[in-house]
Design a protein around this motif. Sequence first.
Motif, PDB file in Angstrom:
ATOM      1  N   GLU A   1       1.979   1.790  -3.463  1.00 50.98           N
ATOM      2  CA  GLU A   1       0.880   2.294  -4.288  1.00 50.98           C
ATOM      3  C   GLU A   1       0.627   3.777  -4.013  1.00 50.98           C
ATOM      4  O   GLU A   1       0.291   4.530  -4.923  1.00 50.98           O
ATOM      5  CB  GLU A   1      -0.396   1.486  -4.018  1.00 50.98           C
ATOM      6  CG  GLU A   1      -0.318   0.086  -4.612  1.00 50.98           C
ATOM      7  CD  GLU A   1      -1.606  -0.709  -4.456  1.00 50.98           C
ATOM      8  OE1 GLU A   1      -2.483  -0.268  -3.689  1.00 50.98           O
ATOM      9  OE2 GLU A   1      -1.719  -1.758  -5.103  1.00 50.98           O
ATOM     10  N   ALA A   2       0.829   4.189  -2.753  1.00 46.34           N
ATOM     11  CA  ALA A   2       0.652   5.603  -2.427  1.00 46.34           C
ATOM     12  C   ALA A   2       1.650   6.464  -3.208  1.00 46.34           C
ATOM     13  O   ALA A   2       1.370   7.617  -3.515  1.00 46.34           O
ATOM     14  CB  ALA A   2       0.816   5.826  -0.928  1.00 46.34           C
ATOM     15  N   CYS A   3       2.813   5.905  -3.532  1.00 41.54           N
ATOM     16  CA  CYS A   3       3.779   6.629  -4.376  1.00 41.54           C
ATOM     17  C   CYS A   3       3.286   6.673  -5.816  1.00 41.54           C
ATOM     18  O   CYS A   3       3.349   7.701  -6.479  1.00 41.54           O
ATOM     19  CB  CYS A   3       5.142   5.936  -4.374  1.00 41.54           C
ATOM     20  SG  CYS A   3       5.941   5.846  -2.782  1.00 41.54           S
TER      21      CYS A   3
ATOM     22  N   ILE B   1      11.115   7.655  -1.140  1.00 40.61           N
ATOM     23  CA  ILE B   1      10.320   6.930  -0.144  1.00 40.61           C
ATOM     24  C   ILE B   1      10.908   5.550   0.197  1.00 40.61           C
ATOM     25  O   ILE B   1      11.191   5.267   1.364  1.00 40.61           O
ATOM     26  CB  ILE B   1       8.870   6.735  -0.639  1.00 40.61           C
ATOM     27  CG1 ILE B   1       8.276   8.074  -1.085  1.00 40.61           C
ATOM     28  CG2 ILE B   1       8.023   6.069   0.442  1.00 40.61           C
ATOM     29  CD1 ILE B   1       7.897   9.028   0.016  1.00 40.61           C
TER      30      ILE B   1
ATOM     31  N   GLY C   1       0.816  -1.215   0.000  1.00 42.79           N
ATOM     32  CA  GLY C   1       0.000   0.000   0.000  1.00 42.79           C
ATOM     33  C   GLY C   1       0.849   1.263   0.000  1.00 42.79           C
ATOM     34  O   GLY C   1       0.488   2.264  -0.624  1.00 42.79           O
ATOM     35  N   GLU C   2       1.991   1.235   0.697  1.00 44.11           N
ATOM     36  CA  GLU C   2       2.855   2.421   0.739  1.00 44.11           C
ATOM     37  C   GLU C   2       3.496   2.661  -0.628  1.00 44.11           C
ATOM     38  O   GLU C   2       3.764   3.798  -1.005  1.00 44.11           O
ATOM     39  CB  GLU C   2       3.932   2.251   1.814  1.00 44.11           C
ATOM     40  CG  GLU C   2       3.356   2.299   3.213  1.00 44.11           C
ATOM     41  CD  GLU C   2       4.395   1.993   4.278  1.00 44.11           C
ATOM     42  OE1 GLU C   2       5.555   2.400   4.114  1.00 44.11           O
ATOM     43  OE2 GLU C   2       4.048   1.330   5.267  1.00 44.11           O
TER      44      GLU C   2
END
Lengths: 238, 255
Positions: A129-131, A145, A126-127
Amino acid sequence: MELDFSVVIEYLPRLLSGTWMTIKLVLLSIVLGAIVALPLALARISKNPLISGLPFAYIFFFRGTPLLVQIFLVYYGASQFEVVRESFMWPVLREPFWCAIIAFTLNTSAYTAEIFRGAIQAIPEGEVEACKVIGMTKTQMYRRILLPRAFGIVLPAYGNEIILMLKASALASTITLLDLTGMARTIIARTYTPIEIFLAAGAIYLLISMVVIYIFRLVEKRQNRYLGTQSIKVPDKG
Amino acid sequence: MSKDPALVLKDIHKTFGDHEVLKGISLEAHDGDVISILGSSGSGKSTFLRCINLLENPTKGEIQFNGEALQLKQGEHDLIAADMKQLTRLRQKIGFVFQNFNLWPHMTILQNVMEGPLHVLNRPKKEVQEYAEYLLNKVGIADKKHMYPNQLSGGQQQRVAIARTLAMDPQILLFDEPTSALDPELVGEVLGVMRGLADEGRTMLIVTHEMSFAREVSSEVVFLHQGLVEEQGTPEKVFGSPDSERCKAFLSTVF
Ligand SMILES: Nc1ncnc2c1ncn2[C@@H]1O[C@H](COP(=O)(O)OP(=O)(O)OP(=O)(O)O)[C@@H](O)[C@H]1O
Ligand SMILES: [Mg+2]
């Protein structure tokens, strides 16, 4: 039997010079190893088998064979080739110090690459995908990140690898280097006090390990203040 | 000349292995539309929403933003971006809010919100910080800007995630069940923020199980069933007198 620790005092300066050699060996190969490990780890993550294949073989080889064999291969093996003896690299490859650095760097880079890979892959999807959803490119994603995030995850395992490298560096004494172990052996050859001197050498190794652990605890605490505890499993050096 | 729709999706298909999850879904969103997507668990809502910005790769279909077609080419199993530059550029314009917030836990709240505009859009730092603080204020978290995500409640984290999305100045906002991971008492604060965004006239696609919210804010409601649009229309129509028996049955279980 009687133990006489005055030899330790007498030979302390020489033990310390061996210690300095050990520290140089470990520091240099750890730093160079990390530099080699990063691209290896990134290539290893690639879904393209053409890109991940080579680092896979490299890591497989250096983790699957004894470090001592790798040291001998570099130290005795390199001089067997005329190309090597005639190349500009010869002044370096002739030196036991650089042979040890090369073998240690190759070896630790294989372990470190696996640690880095594990850390990057431990980042929740998920982190990542947040990028992606804000339109980051792959490079931005890693630089901004994923690598900083992996840094926090990697710390415990990486500290462990440094300590393993510290202990493994004793093998440098087999190619005539006067590191802490090598120095201890030469002192003992003269004084016949193996227990005293090896105990002293062991104590110095222990002390360095403790310093490494302490430093990593500090950094880890700072880095992972708000993350909770996280660590990844890595295979021990065989 | 009429303006192109903000978003056009044509005949989107998606197959995982041999499981066809989306069987041809089409949808248009015009500026200011608030479209709620409903459906039972496993009907393909998330998959559909994630196909829009290629978090998931559709196996067939077309996607357009403001009349510009997203360039796709055939990959091994599905369609992949043909032009990564175009994809990243369009993604900057499409905000996405996740069910699990997905904040970066090693960065402070403020850093999370500033990251995109600062390093993706390359805007000046001072301006970005002012805007980030304005947005955090707007979602009611201004006093927590120097804290880390894990120090916040779920509802607060989701509001930060919304601020992080808004910081990119997106033209369209996609929400994938933004309140489903929250304790019931925290749902209201997030829905409140979203209601504010709808009132501002933002274009939004919202996958949600919050029926009364969907009924109030939506300009259009879409009910998915087994990968197809089963019912579609105004909230009055879909909630009041749906044609589909399945939609009726679904609504009777959730109300
Ligand atoms: N990565 C994947 N690989 C394989 N199958 C998947 C994958 N993602 C989703 N699916 C399947 O696709 C179907 C639709 O999933 P999706 O998450 O889109 O449903 P949903 O409508 O969002 O459900 P929910 O309300 O539970 O979130 C499910 O049967 C799911 O198991
Ligand atoms: Mg879903």
